[in-house]
Motif scaffolding. Structure first.
Motif, mmCIF file in Angstrom:
data_model
loop_
_atom_site.group_PDB
_atom_site.id
_atom_site.type_symbol
_atom_site.label_atom_id
_atom_site.label_comp_id
_atom_site.label_asym_id
_atom_site.label_seq_id
_atom_site.Cartn_x
_atom_site.Cartn_y
_atom_site.Cartn_z
ATOM 1 N N GLY A 2 58.287 64.560 39.181
ATOM 2 C CA GLY A 2 59.765 65.909 39.702
ATOM 3 C C GLY A 2 59.557 66.485 38.599
ATOM 4 O O GLY A 2 58.971 67.273 38.546
ATOM 5 N N CYS A 3 60.515 67.649 37.723
ATOM 6 C CA CYS A 3 60.664 68.609 36.798
ATOM 7 C C CYS A 3 59.943 68.479 35.381
ATOM 8 O O CYS A 3 60.073 68.857 34.789
ATOM 9 N N ARG A 4 59.967 67.366 34.777
ATOM 10 C CA ARG A 4 59.078 66.288 33.941
ATOM 11 C C ARG A 4 59.233 66.913 32.952
ATOM 12 O O ARG A 4 59.091 66.962 31.480
ATOM 13 N N LEU A 42 62.712 59.213 38.579
ATOM 14 C CA LEU A 42 63.801 61.500 38.437
ATOM 15 C C LEU A 42 65.204 60.684 38.247
ATOM 16 O O LEU A 42 65.646 60.067 38.218
ATOM 17 N N HIS A 43 65.482 61.719 37.897
ATOM 18 C CA HIS A 43 66.387 62.258 37.535
ATOM 19 C C HIS A 43 67.378 62.323 39.228
ATOM 20 O O HIS A 43 66.870 62.773 40.092
ATOM 21 N N PRO A 44 68.447 61.552 38.617
ATOM 22 C CA PRO A 44 68.817 61.485 40.344
ATOM 23 C C PRO A 44 70.057 63.299 40.855
ATOM 24 O O PRO A 44 71.383 62.653 40.770
ATOM 25 N N GLU A 47 68.293 68.513 43.073
ATOM 26 C CA GLU A 47 66.835 69.480 42.380
ATOM 27 C C GLU A 47 66.186 68.824 42.211
ATOM 28 O O GLU A 47 64.401 69.097 42.512
ATOM 29 N N CYS A 48 66.071 67.763 41.511
ATOM 30 C CA CYS A 48 64.740 66.836 41.372
ATOM 31 C C CYS A 48 64.143 66.212 42.640
ATOM 32 O O CYS A 48 63.124 66.439 42.443
ATOM 33 N N TYR A 49 64.867 65.598 43.010
ATOM 34 C CA TYR A 49 64.546 64.886 43.973
ATOM 35 C C TYR A 49 63.553 66.026 45.248
ATOM 36 O O TYR A 49 62.747 65.721 45.893
HETATM 37 ZN ZN LIG Z 1 64.010 66.468 35.817
#
Ligand SMILES: [Zn+2]
Length: 86
Positions: A2-4, A42-44, A47-49
């Protein structure tokens, strides 16, 4: 993935390659991190998804190589419900 952005692992959602209700390959949320097999984090957040979907990061991170494709819809629904609870 995802956004790392770098955060503690416990803030991330683990996902694994499983199957949806119709038996098709799908990205499955694993909030308890107990499913066997290769997982990705990943962040839940939506956006990240969405970033991960756009980058086609799920099949890569989960080493999913079958041609049929890996649906991320199940995870999208899961995160959508989560967002409404927050
Ligand atoms: Zn993220």
């Amino acid at each position: 993935m995802g956004c790392r952005a770098r955060v503690a692992k416990r803030e991330l959602l683990r996902v694994t390659a499983g199957s949806d209700a119709d038996g098709r390959p799908a990205v499955v949320p694993d909030p308890t991190a107990t499913s066997p097999g290769r997982g990705a984090h990943l962040h839940p957040t939506s956006e990240c998804y969405e970033l991960a979907v756009r980058r086609k990061a799920f099949p890569r991170a989960l080493r999913f190589t079958a041609g049929a494709g890996l649906s991320a819809a199940l995870l999208g629904e899961y995160l959508g419900q989560r967002d409404h609870q927050a």
